[in-house]
Design a protein around this motif. Structure first.
Motif, PDB file in Angstrom:
ATOM      1  N   GLY A 138       0.634  -1.098   0.243  1.00 55.69           N
ATOM      2  CA  GLY A 138       0.137   0.078   0.020  1.00 55.69           C
ATOM      3  C   GLY A 138       0.699   0.956   0.257  1.00 55.69           C
ATOM      4  N   ALA A 139       0.435   2.162   0.017  1.00 55.09           N
ATOM      5  CA  ALA A 139       1.040   3.758   0.416  1.00 55.09           C
ATOM      6  C   ALA A 139       0.097   4.897   0.439  1.00 55.09           C
ATOM      7  CB  ALA A 139       1.239   3.891  -1.203  1.00 55.09           C
ATOM      8  N   ILE A 140       0.530   5.356   1.287  1.00 57.10           N
ATOM      9  CA  ILE A 140       0.397   6.791   1.963  1.00 57.10           C
ATOM     10  C   ILE A 140       1.283   7.948   1.041  1.00 57.10           C
ATOM     11  CG2 ILE A 140      -0.356   8.613   4.004  1.00 57.10           C
ATOM     12  CD1 ILE A 140       0.029   5.789   5.398  1.00 57.10           C
ATOM     13  N   ILE A 141       0.213   8.915   0.051  1.00 56.21           N
ATOM     14  CA  ILE A 141       0.633   9.880  -0.166  1.00 56.21           C
ATOM     15  C   ILE A 141       0.214  11.507   0.171  1.00 56.21           C
ATOM     16  CG2 ILE A 141       1.261   9.358  -2.367  1.00 56.21           C
ATOM     17  CD1 ILE A 141      -1.631  10.151  -3.620  1.00 56.21           C
ATOM     18  N   ASP A 142       0.529  12.695   0.122  1.00 58.22           N
ATOM     19  CA  ASP A 142       0.295  13.653   0.578  1.00 58.22           C
ATOM     20  C   ASP A 142      -0.216  15.138  -1.069  1.00 58.22           C
ATOM     21  OD1 ASP A 142       0.295  13.275   3.369  1.00 58.22           O
ATOM     22  OD2 ASP A 142       2.312  15.043   3.700  1.00 58.22           O
ATOM     23  N   VAL A 143      -1.603  15.492  -0.943  1.00 59.79           N
ATOM     24  CA  VAL A 143      -1.838  15.604  -1.770  1.00 59.79           C
ATOM     25  C   VAL A 143      -1.413  17.254  -1.725  1.00 59.79           C
ATOM     26  CG1 VAL A 143      -2.937  16.373  -4.690  1.00 59.79           C
ATOM     27  CG2 VAL A 143      -2.392  13.864  -3.112  1.00 59.79           C
ATOM     28  N   GLN A 144      -1.451  18.673  -2.372  1.00 55.10           N
ATOM     29  CA  GLN A 144      -2.454  19.709  -2.524  1.00 55.10           C
ATOM     30  C   GLN A 144      -2.856  19.967  -4.295  1.00 55.10           C
ATOM     31  OE1 GLN A 144       0.160  22.785  -1.442  1.00 55.10           O
ATOM     32  NE2 GLN A 144      -0.448  24.971  -2.151  1.00 55.10           N
ATOM     33  N   VAL A 145      -4.214  20.480  -3.726  1.00 47.90           N
ATOM     34  CA  VAL A 145      -4.925  20.491  -4.677  1.00 47.90           C
ATOM     35  C   VAL A 145      -5.906  22.027  -4.846  1.00 47.90           C
ATOM     36  CG1 VAL A 145      -5.274  18.411  -5.005  1.00 47.90           C
ATOM     37  CG2 VAL A 145      -6.789  19.710  -4.019  1.00 47.90           C
ATOM     38  N   SER A 146      -5.406  22.849  -6.015  1.00 46.29           N
ATOM     39  CA  SER A 146      -6.450  24.009  -6.351  1.00 46.29           C
ATOM     40  C   SER A 146      -7.775  23.730  -6.736  1.00 46.29           C
ATOM     41  CB  SER A 146      -5.819  25.097  -6.902  1.00 46.29           C
ATOM     42  OG  SER A 146      -5.716  24.310  -8.194  1.00 46.29           O
ATOM     43  N   ALA A 147      -9.032  24.946  -6.341  1.00 50.74           N
ATOM     44  CA  ALA A 147      -9.930  24.111  -6.899  1.00 50.74           C
ATOM     45  C   ALA A 147     -10.068  25.168  -8.715  1.00 50.74           C
ATOM     46  CB  ALA A 147     -10.731  25.259  -6.040  1.00 50.74           C
ATOM     47  N   PRO A 148     -11.293  24.699  -9.230  1.00 52.50           N
ATOM     48  CA  PRO A 148     -12.416  24.383  -8.820  1.00 52.50           C
ATOM     49  C   PRO A 148     -12.174  22.438  -9.147  1.00 52.50           C
ATOM     50  CG  PRO A 148     -12.337  24.876 -11.097  1.00 52.50           C
ATOM     51  CD  PRO A 148     -11.596  25.124 -10.145  1.00 52.50           C
ATOM     52  N   GLY A 149     -12.212  21.269  -7.891  1.00 52.34           N
ATOM     53  CA  GLY A 149     -11.999  20.376  -8.404  1.00 52.34           C
ATOM     54  C   GLY A 149     -12.906  19.339  -9.201  1.00 52.34           C
ATOM     55  N   GLY A 150     -12.380  17.663  -9.044  1.00 54.11           N
ATOM     56  CA  GLY A 150     -13.412  17.267  -9.431  1.00 54.11           C
ATOM     57  C   GLY A 150     -12.745  16.030  -9.963  1.00 54.11           C
ATOM     58  N   ILE A 151     -13.963  14.355 -10.747  1.00 55.46           N
ATOM     59  CA  ILE A 151     -12.425  13.636 -11.254  1.00 55.46           C
ATOM     60  C   ILE A 151     -13.267  13.126 -12.670  1.00 55.46           C
ATOM     61  CG2 ILE A 151     -13.677  12.003  -9.811  1.00 55.46           C
ATOM     62  CD1 ILE A 151     -10.383  10.508 -10.067  1.00 55.46           C
ATOM     63  N   THR A 152     -12.423  12.832 -13.750  1.00 53.18           N
ATOM     64  CA  THR A 152     -13.492  12.799 -14.562  1.00 53.18           C
ATOM     65  C   THR A 152     -12.618  10.841 -14.687  1.00 53.18           C
ATOM     66  OG1 THR A 152     -14.137  15.023 -15.895  1.00 53.18           O
ATOM     67  CG2 THR A 152     -14.324  12.788 -16.669  1.00 53.18           C
ATOM     68  N   PHE A 153     -13.599  10.012 -15.448  1.00 52.34           N
ATOM     69  CA  PHE A 153     -13.470   8.750 -15.276  1.00 52.34           C
ATOM     70  C   PHE A 153     -13.497   8.326 -16.854  1.00 52.34           C
ATOM     71  CE2 PHE A 153     -13.952   8.332 -10.645  1.00 52.34           C
ATOM     72  CZ  PHE A 153     -12.731   7.049 -10.262  1.00 52.34           C
ATOM     73  N   ALA A 154     -12.199   7.564 -17.295  1.00 49.94           N
ATOM     74  CA  ALA A 154     -11.577   7.552 -19.087  1.00 49.94           C
ATOM     75  C   ALA A 154     -12.949   6.509 -18.868  1.00 49.94           C
ATOM     76  CB  ALA A 154     -10.294   7.115 -19.217  1.00 49.94           C
ATOM     77  N   ASN A 155     -13.272   5.971 -18.354  1.00 48.37           N
ATOM     78  CA  ASN A 155     -14.740   5.020 -18.115  1.00 48.37           C
ATOM     79  C   ASN A 155     -15.295   4.937 -17.611  1.00 48.37           C
ATOM     80  OD1 ASN A 155     -16.775   3.089 -18.426  1.00 48.37           O
ATOM     81  ND2 ASN A 155     -14.695   1.105 -18.796  1.00 48.37           N
ATOM     82  N   PRO A 156     -16.423   6.115 -17.681  1.00 49.15           N
ATOM     83  CA  PRO A 156     -17.916   6.388 -16.959  1.00 49.15           C
ATOM     84  C   PRO A 156     -18.385   5.159 -15.671  1.00 49.15           C
ATOM     85  CG  PRO A 156     -18.004   7.065 -18.769  1.00 49.15           C
ATOM     86  CD  PRO A 156     -16.649   6.477 -19.064  1.00 49.15           C
ATOM     87  N   ALA A 157     -18.279   4.023 -16.110  1.00 48.10           N
ATOM     88  CA  ALA A 157     -18.438   3.057 -15.620  1.00 48.10           C
ATOM     89  C   ALA A 157     -16.826   2.538 -14.426  1.00 48.10           C
ATOM     90  CB  ALA A 157     -18.068   1.373 -15.731  1.00 48.10           C
ATOM     91  N   ASP A 158     -15.761   3.436 -14.200  1.00 49.46           N
ATOM     92  CA  ASP A 158     -15.357   2.741 -13.210  1.00 49.46           C
ATOM     93  C   ASP A 158     -15.176   3.910 -12.300  1.00 49.46           C
ATOM     94  OD1 ASP A 158     -14.104   0.728 -14.292  1.00 49.46           O
ATOM     95  OD2 ASP A 158     -11.975   2.036 -15.630  1.00 49.46           O
ATOM     96  N   ALA A 159     -16.395   5.333 -12.061  1.00 47.20           N
ATOM     97  CA  ALA A 159     -16.654   6.067 -11.207  1.00 47.20           C
ATOM     98  C   ALA A 159     -17.643   4.750 -10.048  1.00 47.20           C
ATOM     99  CB  ALA A 159     -17.638   6.542 -11.863  1.00 47.20           C
ATOM    100  N   PRO A 160     -17.088   5.349  -9.081  1.00 52.49           N
ATOM    101  CA  PRO A 160     -17.455   4.472  -7.954  1.00 52.49           C
ATOM    102  C   PRO A 160     -19.102   4.984  -7.605  1.00 52.49           C
ATOM    103  CG  PRO A 160     -15.527   5.604  -7.055  1.00 52.49           C
ATOM    104  CD  PRO A 160     -15.618   6.027  -8.470  1.00 52.49           C
ATOM    105  N   LYS A 161     -20.219   3.935  -7.157  1.00 57.02           N
ATOM    106  CA  LYS A 161     -21.348   4.818  -7.288  1.00 57.02           C
ATOM    107  C   LYS A 161     -21.972   5.603  -5.649  1.00 57.02           C
ATOM    108  CE  LYS A 161     -22.568   1.634 -10.338  1.00 57.02           C
ATOM    109  NZ  LYS A 161     -21.479   1.706 -11.608  1.00 57.02           N
ATOM    110  N   LYS A 162     -22.635   6.652  -5.993  1.00 60.98           N
ATOM    111  CA  LYS A 162     -22.726   7.626  -5.020  1.00 60.98           C
ATOM    112  C   LYS A 162     -23.980   6.595  -4.502  1.00 60.98           C
ATOM    113  CE  LYS A 162     -19.654   9.993  -6.896  1.00 60.98           C
ATOM    114  NZ  LYS A 162     -18.951  10.637  -6.167  1.00 60.98           N
ATOM    115  N   LYS A 163     -24.147   6.728  -2.889  1.00 61.30           N
ATOM    116  CA  LYS A 163     -24.615   6.495  -1.763  1.00 61.30           C
ATOM    117  C   LYS A 163     -25.972   7.611  -1.894  1.00 61.30           C
ATOM    118  CE  LYS A 163     -21.488   4.541   1.393  1.00 61.30           C
ATOM    119  NZ  LYS A 163     -20.758   4.399   2.445  1.00 61.30           N
TER     120      LYS A 163
END
Length: 168
Positions: free
Chosen positions: A143-168
């Motif tokens: 496994g691994a641990i990373i630190d990530v600094q991000v700026s807004a606006p954010g979000g994620i777009t999967f190449a294959n939409p089927a890979d996106a986790p289902k929202k609860k």
């Protein structure tokens, strides 16, 4: 930041992604963390990852955890924990990010097809990722641990939409 195609594989690997955590930023307020509406900015001092409050990450496949280290205005810094044999499928982000590998090892690649043949990154690896690049990440036995600094606006777009986790 320009990287020649000759050094693309190795240098870009460092981007790791984690990119991943950038996937987690929503709006400019906070990472998409289960049950979390927002994060208050408070001084942070941590000597290791055992004193952090880890939470699930809704925008990634199950198993990844996040702890927000700091947040102010349009940027956030998060510590992200990936379990052994974890994969974040090919995806992109609309925001820039900077990633540091804290512990463990990860593989990182570019493109819209997962290819786990790249070299392993070791603790101390760093990369700054520009917005929009399709990339993916995976872990090995530890496994691994990373630190990530991000700026807004954010979000994620999967190449294959089927890979996106289902929202609860």
């Amino acid at each position: 930041m320009e990287i020649s195609s000759r050094s693309n594989g190795r240098s870009m690997l460092i981007v790791l992604g984690l990119t991943i955590a950038a996937a987690l930023i929503s709006g400019g307020v906070a990472f998409a963390v289960e049950g979390q509406e927002g994060v208050k900015t408070t001084p942070v001092l941590t000597t290791d990852s055992t004193d952090l409050k880890w939470q699930d990450i809704d925008d990634l496949p199950p198993g990844a955890k996040v702890a927000i280290l700091a947040q102010s205005g349009n940027w956030s810094v998060a510590r992200v924990k990936f379990p052994p044999h974890y994969v974040v499928p090919p995806h992109s982000h609309p925001n820039a990010e900077a990633v540091w590998l804290i512990s463990g090892q990860v593989g990182f690649g570019f493109g819209d097809k997962l290819d786990k043949t790249g070299p392993w990154l070791k603790p101390g690896a760093f990369f700054a990722l520009q917005p929009g690049g399709m990339h993916y990440v995976w872990t090995g036995d530890e496994g691994a641990i990373i630190d990530v600094q991000v700026s807004a606006p954010g979000g994620i777009t999967f190449a294959n939409p089927a890979d996106a986790p289902k929202k609860k």
